[in-house]
Design a protein around this motif. Structure first.
Motif, PDB file in Angstrom:
ATOM      1  N   GLY A 107       0.818  -1.207   0.000  1.00 30.41           N
ATOM      2  CA  GLY A 107       0.000   0.000   0.000  1.00 30.41           C
ATOM      3  C   GLY A 107       0.849   1.252   0.000  1.00 30.41           C
ATOM      4  O   GLY A 107       0.559   2.232  -0.706  1.00 30.41           O
ATOM      5  N   LYS A 108       1.919   1.234   0.779  1.00 25.03           N
ATOM      6  CA  LYS A 108       2.801   2.413   0.844  1.00 25.03           C
ATOM      7  C   LYS A 108       3.533   2.626  -0.475  1.00 25.03           C
ATOM      8  O   LYS A 108       3.675   3.764  -0.955  1.00 25.03           O
ATOM      9  N   LEU A 167       2.578   1.858  -3.500  1.00 24.38           N
ATOM     10  CA  LEU A 167       1.676   2.435  -4.499  1.00 24.38           C
ATOM     11  C   LEU A 167       1.393   3.897  -4.198  1.00 24.38           C
ATOM     12  O   LEU A 167       1.354   4.731  -5.112  1.00 24.38           O
ATOM     13  N   ARG A 168       1.161   4.208  -2.940  1.00 28.57           N
ATOM     14  CA  ARG A 168       0.914   5.618  -2.597  1.00 28.57           C
ATOM     15  C   ARG A 168       2.111   6.496  -2.980  1.00 28.57           C
ATOM     16  O   ARG A 168       1.931   7.601  -3.513  1.00 28.57           O
ATOM     17  N   ILE A 182      -5.962   6.768  -6.192  1.00 25.84           N
ATOM     18  CA  ILE A 182      -4.953   6.155  -5.312  1.00 25.84           C
ATOM     19  C   ILE A 182      -5.609   5.680  -4.020  1.00 25.84           C
ATOM     20  O   ILE A 182      -5.319   4.586  -3.521  1.00 25.84           O
ATOM     21  N   ASP A 183      -6.519   6.492  -3.497  1.00 26.10           N
ATOM     22  CA  ASP A 183      -7.090   6.233  -2.173  1.00 26.10           C
ATOM     23  C   ASP A 183      -7.896   4.939  -2.114  1.00 26.10           C
ATOM     24  O   ASP A 183      -7.993   4.327  -1.043  1.00 26.10           O
ATOM     25  N   TRP A 238      -4.960   1.512  -3.096  1.00 29.84           N
ATOM     26  CA  TRP A 238      -3.932   1.005  -2.179  1.00 29.84           C
ATOM     27  C   TRP A 238      -4.504   0.107  -1.076  1.00 29.84           C
ATOM     28  O   TRP A 238      -3.835  -0.883  -0.695  1.00 29.84           O
ATOM     29  N   VAL A 275      -4.582  -3.538  -2.185  1.00 33.22           N
ATOM     30  CA  VAL A 275      -3.261  -4.167  -2.117  1.00 33.22           C
ATOM     31  C   VAL A 275      -2.874  -4.439  -0.665  1.00 33.22           C
ATOM     32  O   VAL A 275      -2.428  -5.547  -0.313  1.00 33.22           O
ATOM     33  N   ALA A 276      -3.079  -3.473   0.200  1.00 30.58           N
ATOM     34  CA  ALA A 276      -2.689  -3.617   1.608  1.00 30.58           C
ATOM     35  C   ALA A 276      -3.567  -4.617   2.350  1.00 30.58           C
ATOM     36  O   ALA A 276      -3.180  -5.120   3.407  1.00 30.58           O
TER      37      ALA A 276
END
Length: 969
Positions: free
Chosen positions: A142-143, A145-146, A158-159, A162, A165-166
């Motif tokens: 997640g991080k 991708l952000r 983005i919000d 992610w 994924v996380a």
């Protein structure tokens, strides 16, 4: 490490290795070398050979393609096409494959010492030793991708991406969990090389699946939170399949990793696992009689009304079907589901029933119904509940499937002629020869996966599980998102379960899943609550404040609602004439609130002493056993006892015999008495002449009345021509009725008091017209106004109401902490932080059922007897010295399964274990054994437990006054 974004790239990269692809993108030798050492799965988890990270990501993307072509509902394809700018398949493969990008971190690469050595040698280092902090690759993904997408995608996109994924290991962390200071070294090490290689992993993978750049992968809009939940479940499914080391053996050389290779692996796995979907694109049925086409019966007026509503709905929505017992609600619902699926792109059906016993006949019905579509769809019907393996039809299908799998062997198919087309998205390709299973793929029947089967019959718990804040809830929800959801006997949900039901309706409404709710006796307040829940979901609201819900003008009725943020809510409320006239039911009262209903046997003798069929329903096992024992002397084999503390085999045999003899065309006996508990209340298709019953809330009382004079054309004894019901379990007093303790413990005094008022009114009047009076009776008892003018009862009524409201509030509150959503999340647009609140620790369906049902937990055990040479089954067949059971005795062993009373749960969990001979057996290894000693008893805590062939389970407190049975049968 850097790449040239506009570097020329071959238009077809299927056969290009990822090492060559990275070089084409402008990455130098050192950078390609670093990409070629990052591992996704260690050798121990990839068939003996390390699997590179990019290899596993491509495998997962290729599995996603198989999901798209092989099982994804059309409505979900439409959703993904909308997100992917018309290319939903490409976006879906990207979303599934990018899930593991967080493994490109020091924290993950250091986990396995052998796998880590080449990473360190390639210049990707970490500051301290091989063991770093617990920085999970899910949050790391997640991080990453952000960070990478920050200046390339819109924040809104983005919000929502992610968290998927996380959350691919089953829980969604809050955004704050991605920025903990102590994890920074675990994420980036000490140098910029980790940031560079993380970006390279994502960019090379993105180009491999066909996007010209990472910018091009940006979705065109944000889906609803419910849709995100479904997509998250599909990502997890793709990951689980691609993690099967039997089919995805490791590839440690980046020069051997390619799109074409991943697709071949995924196709082989898909075919060998036997995974497939349901209808696919289903044509809308013509104007002809769908009920007649599917079931061979001419549709009744009410069934035509249900089908008409399904055809007229403006969009996916909620359909509430209310009709008398025996009206054909389930067949109407399945026919309507076909219409809704064809109109709105659903691929299958989930049918939820209130109990395990009610599921079994519905499985047979759905199995036969699915077979009418051709193409072997009946093989894609699953039965999901804790005792499904005791269903003979389901077990037969599983055994045939197991035999097919054994015949096929590890390589029982040929995959020589792949033809995927010119690119990764050209179509599903060639087929493989494989014996047809008689049941859904074994993979689907693993933990948490059952709802992914196209056609499912299960307890309503399966639906409620998808509304709990539990690990991997997204997989369950993904299984519902592409279906039409049907819930039968919806009135059976108490206030605790209703919290999960309404939560499920909110999420289903937001995902635009068609839902059909069935009930014979739905209270107006419950109808409104269920409707508002679905509308709130569809409109993205927590509370609905629109137009009032129109009340049905007759019975049976259909209430259909649809909603969109543009058009608001739309209602369609209509009724039809029942297919047969109402019956005049005579109502009598037997005032008996004693713990042992001593007057009931005398009434039974009076009613059917000379002949006829009586059904006696008591609210506890103890009361039923007492009545049965009192009647045995006179009625002998004409008396039958049914309750939930019989072993599975005895209960199935007795239930089957009752249905066989008392259903249309059966060998109706001259005289028969069935003494039962609430197990006879629903889906018990018998026709009795007279009912003697403990008092119960009016809707349940009417359900019981539905067992008498159920079928037309039955030759009845003289004096039995008019249906009659005798209500007992209470006494009439000036200050209000007094109820039997077991009855009050089960149902509480408030609903019983209001029901008693209506019972006395009917006794003193002309009885009830059933079903014509059903809606008003339910409305009176479940409404706010006092139903009749018994002024002396007012103080007792008000006190019981106050206590009831307090208890209802407490129970609803106790459910709230486990609901999927949370009031603090109202209006949240994404799944970030969904699991930051208290989460149930349930790890399997049995524990999860305890979360969604507000009752004391119970244990099921298999009863066996100790013998001089080991063990024997409950009914005497000898098994091995350690309990080993041959295949021909397996049914008899399993037939000894019995649910123990809640008061034995603690002792059972402490004392009972499977027999040693069961530990290696697929079906027996998880079942605790309750061993009855040679005297026929066993000691569980402070209780002596036995099993009587006639009475069932007996429980006596040591030194106590005889049997002390749990209050619910």
């Amino acid at each position: 490490m850097s790449a040239v974004e506009d570097a020329p790239l071959e238009s077809n990269v299927d056969g290009v290795s990822l090492a060559a692809l990275a070089a084409q993108m402008g990455y130098g030798d050192e950078s390609v070398a670093q990409l070629g050492v990052l591992w996704g799965k260690s050798a121990g988890r990839a068939g003996g050979t390390l699997n590179l990270l990019l290899s596993h990501m491509l495998d997962t993307a290729a599995v996603a393609e198989q999901i798209w072509h092989g099982m994804l509902a059309e409505k979900l394809k439409v959703l993904l096409n909308g997100l992917g700018g018309g290319d939903g398949l490409r976006f879906f493969t990207w979303l599934c494959g990018v899930h593991d990008c967080g493994k490109a971190t020091p924290a993950h690469q250091a986990l396995d010492e052998v796998s880590a050595a080449p990473v360190l040698a390639a210049g990707l280092r970490w500051p301290y030793g091989q063991k770093l902090r617990d920085w999970r690759h899910t949050k790391a993904g997640g991080k990453i991708l952000r960070d990478i997408l920050k200046d390339r995608w819109a924040k809104e996109q983005i919000d929502w991406v992610w968290p998927i994924v996380a959350g691919h290991h089953g829980t969604f962390p809050p955004v704050g969990a991605l920025n903990s200071p102590e994890s920074r070294k675990d994420h980036h090490g000490r140098g910029a090389e980790w940031r560079a290689v993380q970006a390279a992993v994502v960019e090379v993978f993105t180009r491999a699946v066909g996007y010209p750049s990472l910018d091009a992968a940006q979705p065109s809009r944000a889906p609803s939170r419910s849709e995100q939940l479904a997509l998250s479940g599909l990502v997890i499914m793709a990951d689980w399949v691609a993690s099967n080391e039997s089919y995805f053996t490791g590839i440690a050389d980046l020069n051997r990793v390619s799109v074409a290779g991943a697709r071949e692996r995924a196709h082989s796995a898909w075919v060998d696992l036997g995974l497939c979907g349901g209808w696919g694109r289903l044509p809308v049925p013509g104007a002809d009689d769908v009920v007649r086409e599917r079931f061979g019966d001419i549709a009744r007026p009410f069934q035509r009304l249900v089908l008409d509503a399904a055809r007229r709905m403006a969009g996916p929505g909620l359909v509430i079907v209310e009709a008398p017992m025996g009206e054909g609600k389930t067949k109407a619902a399945l026919a309507a589901a076909e219409v809704l699926a064809a109109r709105f792109g659903a691929d299958g059906v989930f049918l939820g029933m209130p109990t395990q016993a009610t599921c079994d006949p519905m499985y047979s019905l759905m199995h036969a119904w699915a077979s009418g579509f051709g193409g072997g769809l009946e093989r894609q019907v699953a039965l999901l509940h804790g005792k499904s393996r005791f269903n003979p039809e389901w077990r037969k299908a599983l055994r045939r499937s197991d035999a097919d799998s054994a015949a096929a062997g590890a390589s029982g198919f040929s995959c020589d002629d792949f033809n995927y087309g010119d690119d990764m998205y050209g179509g599903p390709g060639g087929s493989c020869d494989k014996p047809e299973r008689e049941a859904p793929a074994e993979w689907f029947l693993g933990p948490k996966r059952g709802l992914l089967v196209p056609f499912v019959v299960g307890t309503v718990d399966q639906l409620l599980h998808a509304a709990t804040r539990t690990k991997h809830v997204m997989v369950r929800f993904a299984g519902l998102a592409g279906k039409v959801v049907i819930v039968d006997e919806v009135h059976a949900a108490d206030v605790y379960m209703e919290q999960f039901l309404t939560e499920a309706l909110r999420w289903l409404g937001r995902a635009r899943v068609p839902v059909i709710l069935l009930s014979a006796t739905l209270a107006p307040g419950q109808r409104r609550a269920l409707t508002w829940a679905y509308l709130c979901g569809a409109l993205g609201l927590r509370e609905f404040s629109g137009d009032a819900l129109p009340e049905p003008g007759g019975y049976p009725s259909v209430t259909a609602v649809t909603a969109s943020e543009d058009a608001g809510a739309r209602f369609l409320v209509e009724h039809a004439q029942p297919w047969r006239p109402s019956l005049a039911v005579r109502v009598e009262v037997l005032e008996d609130a004693s713990a042992e209903p001593s007057q009931v046997p005398g009434v039974v003798r009076e009613k059917v002493g000379s002949g006829g069929v009586a059904l006696v329903i008591m609210n506890s096992v103890k009361r039923a056993q007492y009545v049965y024992q009192e009647l045995m002397a006179q009625f002998g084999e004409d008396a039958v006892l049914l309750h939930g503390r019989l072993c599975a085999a005895d209960r199935a045999d007795r239930t089957g015999e009752c249905v066989r003899r008392l259903s249309p065309g059966g060998e109706r006996p001259r005289r028969m008495v069935i003494v039962a508990t609430q197990v006879a209340e629903q889906s018990f298709d018998i026709d009795a002449d007279v009912l003697i019953t403990d008092i119960a809330p009016i809707d349940l009382l009417l359900q019981r009345i539905g067992r008498i004079h159920r079928h037309a054309g039955i030759a009845r004894m003289t004096g039995m021509e008019t249906p009659s019901v005798v209500v007992t379990g209470f006494e009439v007093r000036a200050g209000g009725p007094r109820f039997d303790g077991a009855c009050e413990a089960v149902y509480g005094s408030y609903r019983l008091l209001r029901t008693a008022a209506k019972v006395l009114e009917a006794r003193d009047g002309e009885g009830w017209q059933v079903p014509a009076d059903v809606p008003q009776l339910v409305a009176d008892v479940y409404g706010e106004e006092w139903p009749v003018g018994e002024e002396s009862w007012h103080p007792a009524h008000d006190a019981s109401k106050s206590a009831w409201l307090t208890d209802q509030g407490r129970r609803a509150g106790s459910a709230e902490k486990f609901l999927l959503g949370n009031r603090n999340d109202d209006g949240a647009p994404t799944l970030a932080g969904l699991h930051r609140h208290e989460t149930s620790g349930a790890v399997d369906d049995e524990e999860l059922s305890a979360v969604v049902r507000d009752g004391d937990p119970t244990v099921e055990a298999i009863l066996v007897r100790r013998s001089d040479r080991g063990y024997c089954t409950l009914h005497g067949a000898r098994i091995g010295i350690n309990g080993e059971a041959s295949e021909n005795l397996l049914d008899e062993v399993l037939g000894g399964t019995t649910r123990l009373p809640a008061k034995l749960t603690t002792a059972a969990k402490e004392q009972l274990r499977p027999l040693n001979g069961w530990l290696g057996h697929e079906w027996l290894k998880r079942w605790p054994a309750l061993v009855l000693e040679e005297d026929g008893t066993a000691q569980l805590g402070e209780y002596t437990v036995g099993y009587d062939r006639e009475l069932g389970l007996t429980v006596e407190r040591d030194g106590g006054p005889g049997q002390r049975q749990s209050r619910v049968g």
